[in-house]
Design a protein around this motif. Structure first.
Motif, PDB file in Angstrom:
ATOM      1  N   UNK A  11      77.390 -30.428  60.986  1.00 30.92           N
ATOM      2  CA  UNK A  11      76.674 -31.139  62.178  1.00 30.92           C
ATOM      3  C   UNK A  11      76.320 -30.297  63.271  1.00 30.92           C
ATOM      4  N   UNK A  12      74.965 -30.276  63.769  1.00 31.14           N
ATOM      5  CA  UNK A  12      74.477 -29.475  64.946  1.00 31.14           C
ATOM      6  C   UNK A  12      73.727 -30.299  65.752  1.00 31.14           C
ATOM      7  N   UNK A  13      73.751 -30.025  67.109  1.00 28.70           N
ATOM      8  CA  UNK A  13      73.220 -30.956  67.913  1.00 28.70           C
ATOM      9  C   UNK A  13      71.979 -29.959  68.360  1.00 28.70           C
ATOM     10  N   UNK A  14      70.840 -30.894  68.443  1.00 30.01           N
ATOM     11  CA  UNK A  14      69.431 -30.284  68.361  1.00 30.01           C
ATOM     12  C   UNK A  14      69.098 -30.103  69.860  1.00 30.01           C
ATOM     13  N   UNK A  15      68.917 -28.833  69.965  1.00 30.23           N
ATOM     14  CA  UNK A  15      68.219 -28.355  71.443  1.00 30.23           C
ATOM     15  C   UNK A  15      69.486 -28.462  72.428  1.00 30.23           C
ATOM     16  N   UNK A  16      70.654 -28.166  72.033  1.00 38.26           N
ATOM     17  CA  UNK A  16      71.799 -27.914  72.779  1.00 38.26           C
ATOM     18  C   UNK A  16      71.651 -26.954  73.917  1.00 38.26           C
TER      19      UNK A  16
END
Length: 768
Positions: free
Chosen positions: A369-374
């Motif tokens: 999982x990857x946070x968008x626009x972190x």
């Protein structure tokens, strides 16, 4: 000469000996009264005045000695006051000598001046008995004993000699011998007593030191005798066993104590058995005991000569520290989730168990999982808010997955979830959907509402050949595809991704080789002045002709080069090759080279440009650097510094692909642009759509009003060209209508033909 005992013994012993001389006052007073009574009786029987005087002397000297003893005890001298003790020794010497002389004179008077056998018998026998008492009382002071014996025996011996016969003379000699033996006897008693005193003092000192050591030591200690019975336990040991409700250790069998504790479960049975085994064998070793309330003790057993000593060390803090260190080594400090290493250990163990048990039917799932626009959150709100967001994300993920799932943080804004047991892929899809739905609610951080999406890459597998690395690779590929499709999306891995992945990996390896071995080439596309139809510049474009796969488009290998960190090497090569080629072109035609955002981050653009110009000898005015709006958005501060430095050298700066990004007009006023290149998307419909034509005309007018040269890209038809000529202020054009990108050997010929005969520009397209 007889010296004071002070010179022959330690102060403590000397003071003790002097005290012993001033012992029982009542016994001394009773002895004086008894001696006076016996002397008075002999005086009465013999009708002797001298004996009456002796009687009075006994009473007077006895009373004086009694009062002297009282004065000594009132003085209460210290145990280390040798000077005071010596004074009292002298007073005892004087008092004892007067009494001894009185006994001696009593014997001399009865034998020399009376003829009463009873008086002689009483005085002699009582005086000899007194000598025994002198030894018993004063044996510690050799000078006092010797003086008193001398003062008693010498007058007695003289009295015996005065009888004038051999028998009494022999008795007198024997009394002298007796004097010597009595003195030696007193010395022996003194030695024995002092040895005993020394032994007692040393034993007391050792006992005190042992007691201090036992009471002050920081560990519990128990001693066991030959039968295993506890003979000694210090305070710490008692306190330790009180934690498990066990008191009164001393006198109990240690085996029975431990046996009871093991049976009722207060101590672990394994540790109890291990400890009992060591003690029963009279061996040595260490055992770890876990007590209630999280207390840990390390028990060290030492045995010798059928006895054992047990040392109980409280290592609870050490164990807690080791547990904290272990937790820190295995968990992420920010979110307290397992880190990559610990996650790998847990998942690898589960997969290995699955493989050992041969469970291909048991599907597993892995999600990355990857946070968008972190990065945007960190850059605009700061790392503190970014860290808070990561913590909140971790908590939300915990609440979104089941308890059997293994959730970890890989690093940065990436998380990973492993499910060792799922019913089917649909169940995994449902869980992914639940995770994405959990992020629909904005995060409340420091009074701000942050709307954050998360992208998920999912892989499910029933194959025993899929280990952690392969699962992570596949999930990563799925995540890459999910992020490419937009924000807040998920993607499940499929076989084509693997094919694409290996294709990309091959391209990466071959691209690295091509860059190192000169496998790239250049093509040039001319830029024409729209009014004169003459070539004013050419854009240098990198090309890669793969020996097996054929031509690889720049849209494929340029992003790969940026991903691999090779883009700056390519840019440096393009600058050098393009400037060298431009130097060979006729006239003042310039060359344009694209600079990517990655070059501004990692490359030294100023050095690359300076080296290219130096090697080629090209004037700076003939070089044009093209940058896109991406550079201005991501690296604005660096771009401002670098572009200003290049402009100061006379190098032209062009804003490429204008209109495809944010198109902020502030860039045009802040940065030293000389040219505005309008993207092909503004040109494609101008021949058929008046709205598109007006938009292009307005953009061109804006650029001209700012003093910029305006170039339109993507001109492919004569209708597009005619519309520009009629309705816009575009100055330069570039596109397939005039020429496709040409190799170096053809571009020089094209420039010569077009610039010599501009009317042929409309026919150049036939060369394609």
């Amino acid at each position: 000469m007889l010296n004071s005992a002070r010179k022959s013994m330690p102060t403590l012993d000397y003071v003790s000996i002097v005290r012993s001389v001033y012992g029982d006052r009542r016994a001394l007073l009773a002895g004086a009264f008894a001696s006076a009574s016996a002397a008075g009786l002999t005086a009465y029987k013999a009708h002797s005045i001298p004996l009456a005087l002796v009687t009075c002397a006994f009473l007077i000297f006895g009373a004086a000695r009694y009062f002297n003893m009282q004065a000594f005890w009132r003085a209460n001298i210290d145990s280390d006051d040798a000077d005071a003790a010596e004074r009292w020794e002298l007073r005892a010497m004087i008092g004892g000598s007067t009494v001894a002389l009185t006994y001696g004179m009593w014997c001399l008077v009865t034998m020399a001046w009376t003829s009463d056998p009873y008086a002689e018998l009483v005085s002699a026998s009582l005086s000899i008995a007194v000598m025994v008492g002198l030894i018993a009382r004063n044996f510690g002071l050799d000078r006092l004993v010797a003086t008193q014996l001398l003062l008693v025996i010498v007058p007695l011996a003289i009295g015996l000699f005065l009888h004038g016969d051999a028998y009494h003379a022999i008795l007198a000699v024997l009394l002298v011998v007796l004097l010597s033996s009595f003195r030696r006897l007193a010395g022996d008693i003194r030695t024995i007593l002092l040895s005993a005193v020394h032994g007692r003092v040393e034993a007391s000192r050792l006992a005190a030191e042992l007691d201090m050591a036992m009471s002050t030591m920081q560990h519990g200690l128990c001693m066991l005798d030959e039968s295993g019975v506890v003979t000694l336990a210090n305070e710490h040991a008692v306190r330790t066993f009180s934690l498990i409700n066990m008191t009164n250790l001393v006198g109990q069998s240690f085996q029975s104590v431990l046996g009871k504790l093991g049976e009722n479960g207060r101590l672990p049975r394994t540790a109890v058995d291990r400890l009992l085994d060591i003690v029963s064998r009279r061996a040595s070793g260490k055992v770890l005991l876990c007590l209630p309330h999280g207390r840990y003790y390390e028990v060290t057993v030492s045995s010798r000569q059928e006895r054992s000593v047990l040392l109980f060390e409280d290592i609870s803090e050490r164990v807690a520290a080791e547990e904290r260190i272990s937790f820190m080594a295995r968990h992420d400090a920010l979110t307290s989730l397992p880190n990559r290493t610990y996650f790998s250990e847990m998942v690898t163990e589960d997969l290995a168990t699955r493989e050992r048990n041969g469970e291909p039917a048991r599907p597993v799932a892995l999600m990355i999982l990857d946070i968008d626009d972190f990065k945007h959150v960190n850059d605009t709100l700061g790392h503190i808010v970014g860290d808070r967001l990561l913590t909140e994300v971790a908590q939300r993920l915990r609440g979104s997955v089941g308890p059997e799932a293994v959730l970890a943080r890989l690093g940065g804004d990436e998380f990973i979830i492993y499910r060792g047991t799922i019913g089917d892929p649909a169940e995994a899809d449902a869980e992914v959907a639940a995770i994405i739905a959990a992020f629909a609610t904005p995060f409340a951080i420091d009074g701000m509402a942050l709307s954050t999406n998360i992208s998920v890459g999912l892989v499910t597998s029933t194959s025993l050949d899929d280990h952690l690395d392969s699962l992570m690779t596949k999930a990563d590929l799925a995540l890459y595809m999910a992020k490419g499709d937009g924000k807040g999306r998920s993607q499940i891995f499929h076989a084509q991704m693997d094919i694409d992945y290996h294709y990309r990996q091959r391209l990466k390896a071959d691209l690295r080789t091509a860059v190192r071995t000169g496998g790239l080439t250049l093509a040039f596309q001319p830029q024409l002045d729209i009014a004169s139809r003459k070539v004013v510049a050419c854009e240098a474009l990198a090309r890669w002709d793969h020996p097996e796969l054929g031509s690889i488009p720049p849209s494929t290998f340029i992003p790969l080069a940026e991903e691999m960190g090779l883009i700056s090497e390519i840019t440096a090569w393009v600058l050098q090759a393009a400037t060298l080629q431009c130097q060979s072109w006729p006239g003042d035609i310039g060359v344009a080279v694209n600079i990517s955002a990655h070059d501004f981050r990692g490359g030294d653009i100023g050095t690359m440009v300076a080296r290219a110009l130096e090697l080629s000898g090209l004037p700076p005015a003939r070089l044009e650097v093209e940058v896109t709006e991406t550079v201005l958005i991501e690296e604005r501060d660096i771009a401002l510094k670098v572009l200003n430095a290049l402009a100061a050298q006379g190098i032209s700066i062009a804003l490429d692909d204008f209109g495809t990004g944010y198109s902020s007009l502030s860039y045009l006023s802040v940065l030293p642009f000389t040219k505005l290149k309008i993207d092909r998307s503004f040109v494609v419909d101008i021949a058929t759509d008046q709205r598109s034509l007006k938009l292009l005309a307005n953009v061109a007018r804006l650029g001209r009003d700012l003093g910029l040269t305006v170039t339109a890209e993507g001109v492919e038809t004569e209708e597009q060209l005619n519309a520009m000529l009629a309705k816009t202020r575009v100055e330069q054009v570039q596109g397939y209508f005039f020429s496709r990108p040409l190799p170096p050997r053809d571009i020089a010929e094209l420039i010569s033909r077009l610039n010599a005969n501009p009317a042929q520009a409309t026919l150049i397209r036939k060369h394609g």
